[in-house]
Design an enzyme around this catalytic site. Structure first.
Site, PDB file in Angstrom:
ATOM      1  N   CYS A  89      -5.989  -0.922  -6.045  1.00  0.00           N
ATOM      2  CA  CYS A  89      -6.399  -2.310  -5.506  1.00  0.00           C
ATOM      3  C   CYS A  89      -5.227  -2.994  -4.848  1.00  0.00           C
ATOM      4  O   CYS A  89      -4.381  -3.459  -6.144  1.00  0.00           O
ATOM      5  CB  CYS A  89      -7.937  -2.611  -5.829  1.00  0.00           C
ATOM      6  N   THR A  90      -5.406  -3.439  -3.952  1.00  0.00           N
ATOM      7  CA  THR A  90      -3.802  -4.594  -3.677  1.00  0.00           C
ATOM      8  C   THR A  90      -4.124  -5.881  -4.902  1.00  0.00           C
ATOM      9  O   THR A  90      -2.957  -6.863  -4.699  1.00  0.00           O
ATOM     10  CB  THR A  90      -4.102  -4.881  -2.570  1.00  0.00           C
ATOM     11  N   HIS A  91      -5.556  -6.225  -4.992  1.00  0.00           N
ATOM     12  CA  HIS A  91      -5.415  -7.869  -5.422  1.00  0.00           C
ATOM     13  C   HIS A  91      -4.787  -7.673  -7.191  1.00  0.00           C
ATOM     14  O   HIS A  91      -4.657  -8.955  -7.386  1.00  0.00           O
ATOM     15  CB  HIS A  91      -6.996  -7.878  -5.862  1.00  0.00           C
ATOM     16  N   ASP A 151      -5.652  -7.319   5.188  1.00  0.00           N
ATOM     17  CA  ASP A 151      -6.418  -7.038   3.639  1.00  0.00           C
ATOM     18  C   ASP A 151      -7.634  -7.453   4.119  1.00  0.00           C
ATOM     19  O   ASP A 151      -8.059  -8.492   4.620  1.00  0.00           O
ATOM     20  CB  ASP A 151      -6.227  -7.230   2.726  1.00  0.00           C
ATOM     21  N   SER A 152      -8.742  -7.057   3.104  1.00  0.00           N
ATOM     22  CA  SER A 152     -10.016  -7.975   3.243  1.00  0.00           C
ATOM     23  C   SER A 152      -9.863  -9.649   1.897  1.00  0.00           C
ATOM     24  O   SER A 152     -10.843 -10.364   2.940  1.00  0.00           O
ATOM     25  CB  SER A 152     -11.064  -7.602   2.456  1.00  0.00           C
ATOM     26  N   CYS A 167      -4.880  -2.577   1.763  1.00  0.00           N
ATOM     27  CA  CYS A 167      -6.247  -2.315   1.405  1.00  0.00           C
ATOM     28  C   CYS A 167      -6.605  -1.142   1.019  1.00  0.00           C
ATOM     29  O   CYS A 167      -6.787  -0.127   1.650  1.00  0.00           O
ATOM     30  CB  CYS A 167      -6.970  -3.098   2.103  1.00  0.00           C
ATOM     31  N   ASN A 168      -6.682  -1.011  -0.282  1.00  0.00           N
ATOM     32  CA  ASN A 168      -6.965   0.587  -0.733  1.00  0.00           C
ATOM     33  C   ASN A 168      -8.164   0.276  -0.481  1.00  0.00           C
ATOM     34  O   ASN A 168      -8.924   2.551   0.512  1.00  0.00           O
ATOM     35  CB  ASN A 168      -7.064   0.718  -2.262  1.00  0.00           C
ATOM     36  N   TYR A 209     -14.860  -5.871   0.469  1.00  0.00           N
ATOM     37  CA  TYR A 209     -15.339  -4.718   0.775  1.00  0.00           C
ATOM     38  C   TYR A 209     -15.295  -3.961   0.170  1.00  0.00           C
ATOM     39  O   TYR A 209     -15.991  -2.515   0.324  1.00  0.00           O
ATOM     40  CB  TYR A 209     -13.750  -4.101   1.906  1.00  0.00           C
ATOM     41  N   GLY A 210     -15.224  -3.345  -1.039  1.00  0.00           N
ATOM     42  CA  GLY A 210     -15.635  -2.632  -3.121  1.00  0.00           C
ATOM     43  C   GLY A 210     -16.702  -3.079  -2.477  1.00  0.00           C
ATOM     44  O   GLY A 210     -17.154  -1.844  -3.600  1.00  0.00           O
TER      45      GLY A 210
HETATM   46  N1  DGL Z   1      -7.524  -5.816  -1.640  1.00  0.00           N
HETATM   47  C1  DGL Z   1      -8.686  -4.416  -1.252  1.00  0.00           C
HETATM   48  C2  DGL Z   1      -8.238  -2.924  -1.819  1.00  0.00           C
HETATM   49  O1  DGL Z   1      -6.753  -2.380  -2.525  1.00  0.00           O
HETATM   50  C3  DGL Z   1      -9.979  -4.072  -1.803  1.00  0.00           C
HETATM   51  C4  DGL Z   1     -10.479  -5.933  -2.152  1.00  0.00           C
HETATM   52  C5  DGL Z   1     -12.514  -6.212  -1.625  1.00  0.00           C
HETATM   53  O2  DGL Z   1     -12.210  -6.916  -0.830  1.00  0.00           O
HETATM   54  O3  DGL Z   1     -13.115  -5.516  -2.267  1.00  0.00           O
HETATM   55  O4  DGL Z   1      -9.043  -2.643  -2.254  1.00  0.00           O
END
Ligand code: DGL
Length: 262
Positions: free
Chosen positions: A181-183, A5-6, A69-70, A37-38
């Site tokens: 988003c996995t966060h 993931d990021s 990471c989506n 990453y978003g």
């Molecule tokens: N965890 C990431 C996701 O599932 C993105 C978080 C990010 O880097 O913006 O989309």
């Protein structure tokens, strides 16, 4: 098995996989140098994610990778699958389960800005939730709020409420909210406080089941996955936050840290 993931978001997926397959050998890799990453472009992400995974494979043999990471999965999977020979599992928003769960036919998809703009998402909604109203909310700040929470910073509920205002003001509030988003599972409690009536769903458990089935077919899991090696955490930059995080990560059975420059 590589889980990528990021940032810390992928740990929500890793947790589910670990619960099902505790004896596998795990590498958790996060690209904190380029987090978030978003707000990155598709071209940038395709190049970056390919380079990060390639960098890991120079040091570690990988049997299977989960792009937890989506934001990355909704754009990078075809290029990754063309480049690497091991199976690559992506994580995408749980739109299909949401469409089966919703009663008022109003679904909320909460994700990063990049994810909600993807053609992949338009197609996913078209395919599985065409009979529902799907409200999209793309936010950059939420992933950071989740990162901070894992480092011990309490979530500012006033700010969270402001961010969720576009939905809180709706006449029909989604009764099913996809955490795309996995966060976000890390701030599920706080989100649930704002949407007490809604079902908040993520893809973690489904991904763990998919990984389990795939490995079970290949290796007959209960017989051979008995790794005694320590699980590893890798990141692309060593920062103060990483230093703090490393201490927490032993709670996740991730015991050894290295930086990999990409
Ligand atoms: N965890 C990431 C996701 O599932 C993105 C978080 C990010 O880097 O913006 O989309």
């Amino acid at each position: 098995m590589l889980i990528f993931d990021s940032g810390i978001g992928g740990l929500s997926v890793y947790n589910e996989i670990y619960n099902k397959i505790p004896n596998a050998h795990y590498i958790y890799m996060f690209d904190n140098e380029m987090f978030p990453y978003g707000d990155k472009s598709s071209d940038f992400l395709i190049n970056r994610v390919n380079s990060v995974i390639e960098a890991v494979t120079k040091f570690y043999p990988i049997d299977l990778a989960v792009i937890a990471c989506n934001t990355a999965s909704t754009i990078c999977l075809p290029s990754l699958r063309a480049k690497f020979s091991f199976p690559i599992i992506g994580v995408v928003p749980a739109v299909k389960p949401a469409s089966l769960l919703t009663k008022n036919k109003c679904i909320g998809l909460l994700a990063t800005k990049a994810t909600v703009e993807r053609t992949y998402i338009t197609n996913l909604i078209q395919q599985f939730a065409a009979h529902c109203t799907v409200k999209l909310l793309g936010l950059s700040e939420l992933a950071l709020i989740a990162e901070n929470k894992l480092q011990g910073i309490i979530v500012n509920m006033e700010r969270l409420k402001e961010l969720m205002q576009p939905w809180l003001g709706l006449q029909t509030i989604p009764d099913t909210i996809v955490l795309g988003c996995t966060h976000y599972p890390f701030i599920k409690t706080e989100l649930q406080m704002l949407f007490p009536q809604a079902n908040l769903i993520d893809s973690g458990y489904a991904i763990a089941t998919r990984v389990y089935n795939l490995l079970n077919d290949k290796y007959k899991l209960n017989q051979i996955i008995l790794s005694t090696s320590e699980n590893i955490v890798l990141s692309t930059a060593y920062t103060q936050s990483v230093e703090k995080l490393i201490k927490k990560l032993s709670d996740y059975h991730l015991n050894k840290y290295h930086t990999i420059k990409v």
